[in-house]
Design an enzyme around this catalytic site. Sequence first.
Site, PDB file in Angstrom:
ATOM      1  N   TYR A 141     -45.417  17.223  31.053  1.00  0.00           N
ATOM      2  CA  TYR A 141     -45.885  16.115  30.217  1.00  0.00           C
ATOM      3  C   TYR A 141     -47.220  15.565  30.697  1.00  0.00           C
ATOM      4  O   TYR A 141     -47.963  14.964  29.922  1.00  0.00           O
ATOM      5  CB  TYR A 141     -44.870  14.972  30.229  1.00  0.00           C
ATOM      6  CG  TYR A 141     -43.635  15.214  29.419  1.00  0.00           C
ATOM      7  CD1 TYR A 141     -42.710  16.163  29.825  1.00  0.00           C
ATOM      8  CD2 TYR A 141     -43.403  14.506  28.255  1.00  0.00           C
ATOM      9  CE1 TYR A 141     -41.564  16.388  29.090  1.00  0.00           C
ATOM     10  CE2 TYR A 141     -42.259  14.721  27.516  1.00  0.00           C
ATOM     11  CZ  TYR A 141     -41.344  15.672  27.936  1.00  0.00           C
ATOM     12  OH  TYR A 141     -40.222  15.884  27.201  1.00  0.00           O
ATOM     13  N   LYS A 192     -35.352  26.207  36.638  1.00  0.00           N
ATOM     14  CA  LYS A 192     -35.449  27.548  36.050  1.00  0.00           C
ATOM     15  C   LYS A 192     -36.105  28.444  37.107  1.00  0.00           C
ATOM     16  O   LYS A 192     -37.144  29.069  36.868  1.00  0.00           O
ATOM     17  CB  LYS A 192     -36.252  27.465  34.739  1.00  0.00           C
ATOM     18  CG  LYS A 192     -36.272  28.741  33.927  1.00  0.00           C
ATOM     19  CD  LYS A 192     -34.932  29.135  33.319  1.00  0.00           C
ATOM     20  CE  LYS A 192     -35.044  30.514  32.671  1.00  0.00           C
ATOM     21  NZ  LYS A 192     -33.728  31.034  32.227  1.00  0.00           N
ATOM     22  N   ASP A 224     -30.768  26.900  31.291  1.00  0.00           N
ATOM     23  CA  ASP A 224     -30.072  27.474  30.129  1.00  0.00           C
ATOM     24  C   ASP A 224     -28.563  27.415  30.341  1.00  0.00           C
ATOM     25  O   ASP A 224     -27.794  27.034  29.459  1.00  0.00           O
ATOM     26  CB  ASP A 224     -30.561  28.905  29.819  1.00  0.00           C
ATOM     27  CG  ASP A 224     -30.635  29.802  31.040  1.00  0.00           C
ATOM     28  OD1 ASP A 224     -30.483  29.311  32.179  1.00  0.00           O
ATOM     29  OD2 ASP A 224     -30.839  31.032  30.866  1.00  0.00           O
ATOM     30  N   ASP A 248     -35.305  15.791  29.497  1.00  0.00           N
ATOM     31  CA  ASP A 248     -35.467  15.292  28.132  1.00  0.00           C
ATOM     32  C   ASP A 248     -34.464  15.991  27.210  1.00  0.00           C
ATOM     33  O   ASP A 248     -33.744  15.353  26.432  1.00  0.00           O
ATOM     34  CB  ASP A 248     -36.908  15.566  27.674  1.00  0.00           C
ATOM     35  CG  ASP A 248     -37.214  14.965  26.311  1.00  0.00           C
ATOM     36  OD1 ASP A 248     -36.549  13.977  25.933  1.00  0.00           O
ATOM     37  OD2 ASP A 248     -38.115  15.487  25.633  1.00  0.00           O
ATOM     38  N   ASP A 252     -30.522  14.492  25.673  1.00  0.00           N
ATOM     39  CA  ASP A 252     -30.146  14.392  24.250  1.00  0.00           C
ATOM     40  C   ASP A 252     -28.824  15.115  24.014  1.00  0.00           C
ATOM     41  O   ASP A 252     -27.965  14.642  23.262  1.00  0.00           O
ATOM     42  CB  ASP A 252     -31.220  15.020  23.347  1.00  0.00           C
ATOM     43  CG  ASP A 252     -32.241  13.988  22.860  1.00  0.00           C
ATOM     44  OD1 ASP A 252     -32.457  12.999  23.584  1.00  0.00           O
ATOM     45  OD2 ASP A 252     -32.812  14.190  21.774  1.00  0.00           O
TER      46      ASP A 252
END
Length: 357
Positions: A141, A192, A224, A248, A252
């Site tokens: 970001y 990851k 994942d 992020d 959710d």
Amino acid sequence: MTAKILILPGDGIGPEIIAEAAKVLECLRQEHGLDVTLDYGLLGGGAVDALGEPYPDQTRRQAHEADAILLGAVGGPKWEALDRPLRAEHGLLLIRADLGVFANLRPAILYPQLTAASTLKPEVVAGLDILIVRELTGDIYFGQPRGIRTLDSGEREGFNTMIYRESEIKRIARVGFEAARKRQRKLCSVDKANALEVSELWRDVVTRVAKDYPDVALSHLYVDNAAMQLVRAPKQFDVIVTGSLFGDILSDCAAMLTGSIGMLPSASLDANGKGLYEPIHGSAPDIAGKGMANPLATILSAAMLLRYSLKAPEQAERIERAVGRVLDQGLRTLDIMANGMTPVGTQAMGDAVVAAL
Ligand code: IPM
Ligand code: MG
């Protein structure tokens, strides 16, 4: 000393849900001895309209003077086509970075009354209580270089940089371990590392920090797999610590386990416990102005503010108990409604919480 709370209603449903949280704080002030002043400021699209930028100097000054900040939500179609520095969401990224609130705590708790509101089977989610610790001021970001450039061939190319320094990983890892210590003593670090160097470093640093926390069981998951595990068997998790982008997305996903993103508060803390508190949902322009939005995530964010920044846990619990009580009474906004129930509006929900205080 009187604590200063800055309120930033923002855009879309922001002003509606903030009004209900402000009612709750005002009630605690008038009737339960909470020593605060409430000040208001502009952030996001409304700030662009009034002052030409999403995080104006005036708001910056107010934010630095405040002891804690309560934010509604920012953004909407009106500002989406503007240049990035003028977009509402940019204001949110700027205020987070400016205040150095690197530790974003996103609890995902399923209220027993709402088990039926989850899209997952009750036995998979009943009793769910996860805390996602999302790093908030680094990662892709904020990483440089970034941009959209035109190649010699005339084709355009977009690029961002995923980047973390050791010190940034260390401090968020510590927040994760400390949080786990106060809970079930299980920390899962998500990265990851099978594909990214930045994640390889992340895993190495988190593993080193773990030596200071022998009482916490540390595990690692690739993002994942973590996404899959979250919907397969979410109760295996206690605390999850991860970078901004993965956090992020996973937060959710975790939110939906609890039935509605309209229920989940968050706290973003700096190194000294000063914080920015906001519901994890967005500004929901589609339902803005209709009095339908669920104010509970914002009201619960105010509870987190009282607990973490104002060190007033008994006031925080008073709010949380009141929310439990209105759910017991069967009050539901549209987003958490089960079949056969009649929904209540934003204001009625806020009033019910105030009454239950
Ligand atoms: C969130 C939001 C923001 C983020 C957006 C609006 C920039 O999705 O708080 O989760 O990604 O941090
Ligand atoms: Mg998000």
